[in-house]
Design a protein around this motif. Structure first.
Motif, short mmCIF file in Angstrom:
data_model
loop_
_atom_site.label_atom_id
_atom_site.label_comp_id
_atom_site.label_asym_id
_atom_site.label_seq_id
_atom_site.Cartn_x
_atom_site.Cartn_y
_atom_site.Cartn_z
N GLY A 1 0.80 -1.22 0.00
CA GLY A 1 0.00 0.00 0.00
C GLY A 1 0.83 1.27 0.00
O GLY A 1 0.32 2.35 0.27
N HIS A 2 2.11 1.12 -0.31
CA HIS A 2 3.03 2.27 -0.25
C HIS A 2 2.53 3.47 -1.05
O HIS A 2 2.61 4.61 -0.60
N ASP A 3 2.01 3.20 -2.25
CA ASP A 3 1.60 4.33 -3.10
C ASP A 3 0.33 5.01 -2.61
O ASP A 3 -0.08 6.02 -3.15
N HIS A 4 -0.31 4.47 -1.57
CA HIS A 4 -1.48 5.13 -0.99
C HIS A 4 -1.12 5.83 0.32
O HIS A 4 -2.00 6.33 1.01
N MET A 5 0.16 5.83 0.65
CA MET A 5 0.57 6.38 1.95
C MET A 5 0.87 7.87 1.83
O MET A 5 1.92 8.25 1.31
N TRP A 6 -0.05 8.66 2.28
CA TRP A 6 0.14 10.11 2.21
C TRP A 6 -0.80 10.79 3.20
O TRP A 6 -1.72 10.17 3.72
N SER A 7 -0.52 12.04 3.49
CA SER A 7 -1.44 12.87 4.26
C SER A 7 -1.31 14.30 3.76
O SER A 7 -0.58 14.55 2.80
N ASN A 8 -2.01 15.22 4.38
CA ASN A 8 -2.04 16.60 3.88
C ASN A 8 -1.50 17.58 4.90
O ASN A 8 -1.72 17.41 6.10
N ILE A 9 -0.83 18.60 4.40
CA ILE A 9 -0.41 19.71 5.25
C ILE A 9 -0.96 21.00 4.65
O ILE A 9 -0.75 21.27 3.46
N SER A 10 -1.67 21.76 5.45
CA SER A 10 -2.11 23.08 5.02
C SER A 10 -1.14 24.10 5.59
O SER A 10 -0.96 24.15 6.82
N VAL A 11 -0.52 24.86 4.72
CA VAL A 11 0.36 25.93 5.17
C VAL A 11 -0.40 27.24 5.01
O VAL A 11 -0.80 27.58 3.90
N VAL A 12 -0.64 27.92 6.11
CA VAL A 12 -1.42 29.17 6.06
C VAL A 12 -0.52 30.33 6.48
O VAL A 12 0.49 30.13 7.17
N ALA A 13 -0.90 31.50 6.05
CA ALA A 13 -0.13 32.70 6.41
C ALA A 13 -0.04 32.81 7.93
O ALA A 13 -1.00 32.48 8.64
N LYS A 14 1.11 33.27 8.38
CA LYS A 14 1.37 33.32 9.82
C LYS A 14 0.27 34.06 10.60
O LYS A 14 -0.16 33.63 11.66
N GLU A 15 -0.23 35.17 10.00
CA GLU A 15 -1.22 35.98 10.71
C GLU A 15 -2.60 35.30 10.76
O GLU A 15 -3.45 35.68 11.55
N HIS A 16 -2.81 34.30 9.89
CA HIS A 16 -4.10 33.59 9.89
C HIS A 16 -4.06 32.28 10.68
O HIS A 16 -5.05 31.56 10.73
N TRP A 17 -2.91 31.97 11.22
CA TRP A 17 -2.76 30.69 11.92
C TRP A 17 -2.93 30.88 13.42
O TRP A 17 -2.46 31.86 13.99
#
Lengths: 50, 177
Positions: free
Chosen positions: B146-162
């Motif tokens: 299942g290696h090719d299904h191994m992933w997740s997500n990162i949302s990078v937001v502007a510092k002032e909105h985090w």
């Protein structure tokens, strides 16, 4: 080249290798510029790793 | 040994270029801390859920006492946990990964974030993500079918909105959004 006189042949042999130096500079500078672009223009702006 | 003077000059140019590159890398490594990830820290992969640092409720983004942002994630076949995190742009981030089973890798395309996650060790790196956006986090070491299904997500937001996520205190209530 066979039509060169001995004097012309000697002149070429003993003259500075301008073409070689031009090639050296062009290749060397191009390579350094490409590497510097990748390092400072692509690698570092993507976020340095430590 | 006779070396033609022109060949010597070619060699000096080549060595000079190599010296320039090595010098730049060394200066950045020694004075700016820019180098390949290197962290030797062991952990028992079989009991991560019992460890203080990598138990379920402690995973994700946390702001430490001195304002340092730390991300803790567990890699396991076939995913990274939590599955989605949100981090601030232009902020030094310390990522700490562990594997719960086999050798994994982690790579975030279009950034320099990439390292191996070796079972029994904590992989740590510090980086800054300059561009806000949605990024995948991919496994780049073959880890099984299942290696090719191994992933997740990162949302990078502007510092002032985090804003720093609130730390969960209840056991077993983590959502792993």
């Amino acid at each position: 080249m066979n039509e060169l006189s001995e004097e012309e042949r000697q002149k070429i042999i003993h003259s500075a290798p301008v073409g070689t130096w031009a090639l050296t500079l062009i290749v060397g500078l191009s390579m350094a510029a490409a590497w510097l672009f990748l390092y400072y223009g692509v690698f570092l702006p993507r976020g340095a790793i430590g | 040994m006779h070396i033609d003077p022109l060949e010597k000059k070619w060699a000096y140019v080549a060595l000079g270029i190599a010296g320039l590159f090595v010098g730049i890398i060394m200066i950045n490594a020694l004075f700016h801390g820019i180098h390949a990830p290197s962290n030797v820290e062991t952990i028992d992969s079989a009991s991560l859920h019992l460890s203080e640092e990598f138990n379920e409720d402690n995973l994700g983004v946390q702001v430490e006492n001195k304002g340092k942002v730390t991300v803790r994630m567990v890699a396991g076949r076939y995913g990274f946990f939590p599955k989605h995190i949100t981090v601030p742009a232009d902020t030094p981030l310390t990522f700490r990964w562990v594997s719960m089973d086999v050798l994994h890798g982690v790579h975030m395309p279009m950034t320099n974030l990439s390292t191996m996650i070796v079972p029994g060790y904590v992989s740590e790196l510090t980086t800054t993500l300059p561009k806000p956006g949605e990024y995948p986090l991919l496994c780049n070491e073959y880890c099984g079918m299942g290696h090719d299904h191994m992933w997740s997500n990162i949302s990078v937001v502007a510092k002032e909105h985090w804003s720093a996520p609130e730390k969960t205190s209840s056991k077993g209530d983590a959502t792993h959004e």
